[in-house]
Design an enzyme around this catalytic site. Structure first.
Site, short mmCIF file in Angstrom:
data_model
loop_
_atom_site.label_atom_id
_atom_site.label_comp_id
_atom_site.label_asym_id
_atom_site.label_seq_id
_atom_site.Cartn_x
_atom_site.Cartn_y
_atom_site.Cartn_z
N ARG A 174 0.83 -1.20 0.00
CA ARG A 174 0.00 0.00 0.00
C ARG A 174 0.87 1.25 0.00
O ARG A 174 0.55 2.24 -0.68
CB ARG A 174 -0.93 0.01 1.21
CG ARG A 174 -2.00 -1.07 1.17
CD ARG A 174 -2.97 -0.94 2.34
NE ARG A 174 -3.80 0.25 2.24
CZ ARG A 174 -4.55 0.73 3.24
NH1 ARG A 174 -4.55 0.11 4.41
NH2 ARG A 174 -5.28 1.80 3.07
N CYS A 230 -1.35 6.32 8.91
CA CYS A 230 -1.75 5.04 8.32
C CYS A 230 -2.80 5.33 7.27
O CYS A 230 -2.69 6.30 6.53
CB CYS A 230 -2.25 4.07 9.39
SG CYS A 230 -3.59 4.72 10.43
#
Length: 274
Positions: A174, A230
Site C-alpha cells: 500500500r 496510516c
C-alpha cells in the site's frame, strides 16, 4: 511495559473498581463485527466502545475515513461507561490504541492496551462471559489537549520543509501504491518512510521487547520530530505507543492517507522513495 498490560496483570485487577476494561474490537469492512463479537463473549465487566460511532466522528469532505470525534461527546460517552479519575483503562481489540490516544486528548493518561488482546487472554485460560456491565455514570470534563495531533495544513508544511520524520505504517504494497484495497488513490506522502505497525508485535500481537523495537527504528531516527500516519489514523496509534516504549515521542496525523488524498492538490508518490 508502560503502555501495554499483560493478561495476567489485568486478571489481578478483574472486578476491581479502579479498572475500566474496554472492548474495542472492530473491522474496517464489516462494521458490525465488533459488537457481534462483544455480545458473543468478552472479558468480564468490559464495556463496548464502537470504533465507528464512539471513537470516530461523522465523515465529511476532509478528515479521512475515521475523523476524530467531538471530544466533549466522547467524554460524555466515557462518563456513561463509568470512567473516573482513579481508574486505569485497559483496552483490547482493533481500536484499542486509538482509545488510549483519545483518552489522552481529553486529559486522561491512565490507559493501556491489553498485550496480545483477547486471544492472549483466552490462551492464558482466563474467563470471558456474555454479561453486560452495570456501569455507574460519572461526569467527565475533557481538557481538549490536541498537542499529539497533526492536521493537514501542518503536514503540508512539514512535507515541503522536510523537517519531520514521517512514518507510513501501512503494508509495504500500500505504501508503494501497488495496491489500494480501501482508499480511492494509491501511494504515499512524499518523503515518508515505511515501517508497518505490525513489526512492533510478534505473531500473537504481543509487543516486542524494547531492544527489538529500537533496532527496527534505528535506521530512521534522527533529531527531527516524528509524525506517523496510516490509512485513517487507527493502526498508527499502535506505532505511537510502541515508540513511547523506547522513549521516543511521535505525533499522529489523525486523518492520515484518507485525509491527505481528499485534497486535490496534495502531492503523492508511488514506488519506493529515492
Amino acid at each position: 511495559m508502560q503502555w501495554f498490560m499483560s493478561p495476567h496483570d489485568l486478571a489481578k485487577r478483574l472486578y476491581s473498581s479502579d479498572t475500566l476494561i474496554a472492548d474495542c474490537r472492530g473491522d474496517l469492512v464489516d462494521r458490525t463485527l465488533g459488537l457481534r463479537q462483544y455480545l458473543d463473549n468478552h472479558i468480564p465487566c468490559a464495556v463496548f466502545l464502537d470504533g465507528e460511532d464512539v471513537l470516530s466522528g461523522p465523515k465529511g469532505t476532509h478528515g479521512g475515513r475515521h475523523p476524530l470525534p467531538d471530544l466533549a461527546q466522547f467524554a460524555q460517552v466515557m462518563g456513561t461507561n463509568g470512567l473516573s479519575p482513579e481508574m486505569t483503562v485497559v483496552a483490547y481489540g482493533f481500536y484499542a490504541a486509538r482509545l488510549v490516544v483519545l483518552l489522552e486528548m481529553i486529559g486522561y493518561r491512565k490507559a493501556v492496551v491489553l498485550d496480545g488482546h483477547l486471544d492472549e487472554w483466552l490462551a492464558a485460560g482466563l474467563p470471558v462471559n456474555r454479561k453486560l456491565p452495570n456501569c455507574q455514570p460519572t461526569r467527565v470534563v475533557p481538557q481538549n489537549d490536541t498537542t499529539i495531533i497533526v492536521d493537514y495544513a501542518e503536514m503540508r508544511r512539514r512535507v515541503a520543509a522536510r523537517d519531520a520524520l514521517i512514518i507510513d505504517v501501512r503494508a509495504p504494497e500500500r505504501y508503494r501504491g501497488d495496491v489500494e484495497p480501501i482508499d480511492p488513490v494509491a501511494g504515499h506522502i512524499p518523503g515518508a518512510v515505511n515501517v508497518p505497525w505490525e513489526r512492533n508485535f510478534d505473531a500473537a500481537k504481543r509487543l516486542l521487547p524494547a531492544e527489538e523495537i529500537e533496532k527496527i527504528y534505528a535506521p530512521y531516527l534522527d533529531k527531527r520530530p516524528i509524525i506517523v500516519y496510516c490509512g485513517s489514523g487507527v493502526t498508527s496509534c499502535y506505532t505511537v505507543l510502541a515508540l513511547r516504549e523506547i522513549g521516543v515521542n511521535a505525533r499522529l496525523y489523525a486523518g492520515s492517507w484518507s485525509d491527505w488524498i481528499s485534497y486535490s492538490d496534495a502531492p503523492i508518490v508511488r514506488g519506493e522513495e529515492t
